[in-house]
Enzyme design. Structure first.
Site, PDB file in Angstrom:
ATOM      1  N   CYS A 108     -11.289 -82.376  -5.756  1.00 55.69           N
ATOM      2  CA  CYS A 108     -10.848 -83.357  -5.144  1.00 55.69           C
ATOM      3  C   CYS A 108     -11.316 -83.162  -3.638  1.00 55.69           C
ATOM      4  O   CYS A 108     -12.378 -82.912  -3.318  1.00 55.69           O
ATOM      5  CB  CYS A 108      -9.217 -83.603  -4.960  1.00 55.69           C
TER       6      CYS A 108
ATOM      7  N   ARG B 251      -4.844 -82.407  -5.691  1.00 58.10           N
ATOM      8  CA  ARG B 251      -5.310 -83.450  -6.838  1.00 58.10           C
ATOM      9  C   ARG B 251      -5.873 -82.812  -8.128  1.00 58.10           C
ATOM     10  O   ARG B 251      -5.747 -82.959  -9.247  1.00 58.10           O
ATOM     11  CB  ARG B 251      -5.950 -84.566  -6.524  1.00 58.10           C
TER      12      ARG B 251
END
Length: 562
Positions: A516, A521
């Site tokens: 990410c 994430r």
């Protein structure tokens, strides 16, 4: 005298004209007759009670038809009968109408323009006008409630469900909790998991949603109104309530599998599915039971957040300690800290390779997932995530405590860090993945980030994506993961995630590395893949931040499909 006669004639003419206007529609008075034939509600009631043969063609929208329609009506859902697709719905019943000479009564919401357009369209399809009628005032003017179809939920047995399972026009809905759906055996069922192909729609979530929210979720799960929907759970009570809710939203063919999962799971020949590593995704009641077990102390419940324990001090799960993500990742690139530094911090937390660690986020799953991927890299054998974090604990009705728990440090982590170096990769390794036809470098960033409209972060200037990286979905921005989380913060159904990834060629038979902006994430999707049993997975720790710092690294912009 003549003047008096003339006045009399004029008065009589006006009386006649007024009577004509009162007793007929004004348009009929002008043109000499109505363009359509009408059926009064009273006449239709008599026809129904006398078992007269006729066709009731109902054009109401599906959600209105589901709420109320006259017994025997055929739902076409063709309203407003303007477009080709509307008229195509009528085409389905035209052959049947032509097989008979029975009267055809058109029913719409109020007997207005939609019914008139239906009347004209059926005329154009060579239906005799002598057979066509419009129900006066439509469904809204129907006052005979005893002749409305009752909203009753049908049932389906095990044999019929097994025979239909897998059909394109069938949607199976599991209303149990996330934990039960994923594989936890909560009610003594022989096998854990769910009926193969079933969509996850917990009763507890349905109860909290308004119609618009629920419709959005149903659409997302491909539970559409043109399918037969089978609803099941542990029993029929909650299943029936959800089924009726669906009918209120316009679902017509909804049935309940009353035998429930216990019966289905008891037959080994009936197909079931479950999250491979479901036990690594725990639920509040499981955590509460662990806390209350005085004989089991070889575990750590850990609240994870960025920075100091501000929220932790406001209230946390009983016995939990706090983990500051700033202690496991370093500025300026926010990569995982050096192995020696990581080992030192884990030992201070009292965590060894053999400690059972239950992680949860105070704000999101991302922070806890970042800690999870780091601990797994280090070599902690049993890392688990509380589904939905602190929010799920509170929603389950469990209390928080404010006592600050200071961990008891250990002398030795118990293994040389990293035990699993393959879980975290660097830029040269990411480049190798890009060259491997059996591997995917997966961008877990918002679509605007992926196509280069924004970097996603105030501290990252460069925009774009790593050339060759596929989109793994994420959320609305760098700080949300709506594509992977339900509205209550729990992880989305793994079957939906699997289908979402498959569209971009992200499958379990490949080497897959997630990245990410910096790692949070990517760590959440890494853990999701781990839960699904994917083996050759990793986090590209440098992510977009490190990649974009070197102008020699190739970058792409825009939609790769265009």
């Amino acid at each position: 005298m003549k003047k008096g006669i003339l006045i009399t004639v004029l008065v009589l003419t006006m009386i006649f004209a007024m009577n004509t206007i009162i007793t007929a529609d004004f348009f009929d008075w002008i043109t000499g007759g109505s363009e359509y034939q009408y059926y009064s509600p009273k006449k239709l009631k008599q026809s129904i009670e006398e078992n007269k043969s006729f066709f009731l063609v109902d054009i109401q929208p599906q959600e209105d038809f589901a709420k109320h329609h006259i017994k025997g009506a055929v739902g076409t859902y063709a309203y407003p009968v303007k477009s080709k697709s509307d008229k195509a719905k009528l085409d389905k019943i035209v052959p049947k109408l032509k097989q008979s000479e029975d009267e055809i009564i058109i029913v719409c919401l109020r007997g207005g323009k939609g019914a008139e357009r239906t009347y004209k369209y059926l005329l154009s399809q060579d239906i005799k006008e002598s057979r066509l009628y419009i129900l006066e005032d439509g469904q809204a003017g129907w006052s005979y409630d005893q002749l409305l179809t009752d909203k009753k939920v049908g049932v389906i047995n095990t044999e019929d469900l097994a025979a239909k399972l897998g059909a394109d026009d069938l949607a199976v809905v599991d209303v149990r909790s996330d934990a039960a759906y994923n594989g936890w055996k909560l009610k003594g069922e022989v096998r854990g998991g769910h009926i193969k192909g079933a969509a996850q729609l917990p009763y507890s979530v349905v109860n909290k949603l308004d119609d618009k929210q629920l419709q959005a979720i149903l659409k997302d799960k491909k539970i559409t109104t043109n399918k037969t929907v089978v609803v099941y759970g542990y029993g029929s009570n909650k299943s029936t309530k959800v089924a009726k809710k669906l009918m209120d939203l316009g679902y017509v063919d909804v049935v309940v599998y009353r035998a429930g999962i216990s019966t289905w799971a008891g037959n080994d020949e009936l197909a079931m599915d479950k999250l491979v590593n479901y036990e690594k995704l725990v639920y509040p009641a499981w955590v509460n039971k662990l806390i209350k077990d005085k004989n089991n102390k070889d575990y750590k419940i850990v609240e994870v957040s960025y920075g100091g324990p501000k929220k932790y001090k406001q209230g946390h799960i009983p016995s939990a300690i706090h983990l500051n993500t700033n202690r496991i990742e370093d500025k300026p690139d926010w990569n995982i800290v050096a192995d020696e530094k990581l080992e030192n911090y884990l030992e201070k937390l009292g965590i060894t390779t053999d400690t059972k660690v239950i992680l949860y986020g105070s704000n999101s799953n991302m922070a806890a997932s970042r800690a999870a991927s780091t601990l797994m890299y280090a070599g902690v054998k049993d890392v688990r995530l509380l589904n939905g974090g602190l929010k799920s604990w509170q929603q389950a009705g469990y209390k928080l405590e404010r006592k600050i728990h200071q961990p008891t440090a250990v002398d030795d982590f118990g293994a040389k860090i990293p035990v699993h170096p393959e879980y975290i990769i660097n830029t040269p390794q990411a480049k190798k993945i890009l060259k491997d036809p059996n591997a995917e470098l997966v961008s877990v960033r918002s679509w605007p980030e992926y196509i280069g409209k924004t970097s996603g972060y105030s501290y990252i200037e460069s925009k774009g994506r790593i050339a060759g990286a596929v989109w793994g979905h994420a959320g609305s921005d760098a700080y949300h993961m709506e594509h992977f989380e339900n509205i209550d913060g729990t992880l989305r159904s793994y079957s939906q995630i699997k289908d979402m990834w498959k569209e971009w060629g992200i499958t379990s038979d490949k080497k897959v590395s997630f990245f990410c902006g910096t790692g949070w994430r990517a760590s959440e999707t890494f853990f999701v893949a781990y839960l699904m049993g994917w083996e050759d997975i990793s986090v590209y720790d440098g992510g977009w931040l490190v990649w974009s710092e070197n102008s020699d690294n190739p970058v792409k912009y825009g939609d790769p499909h265009k």
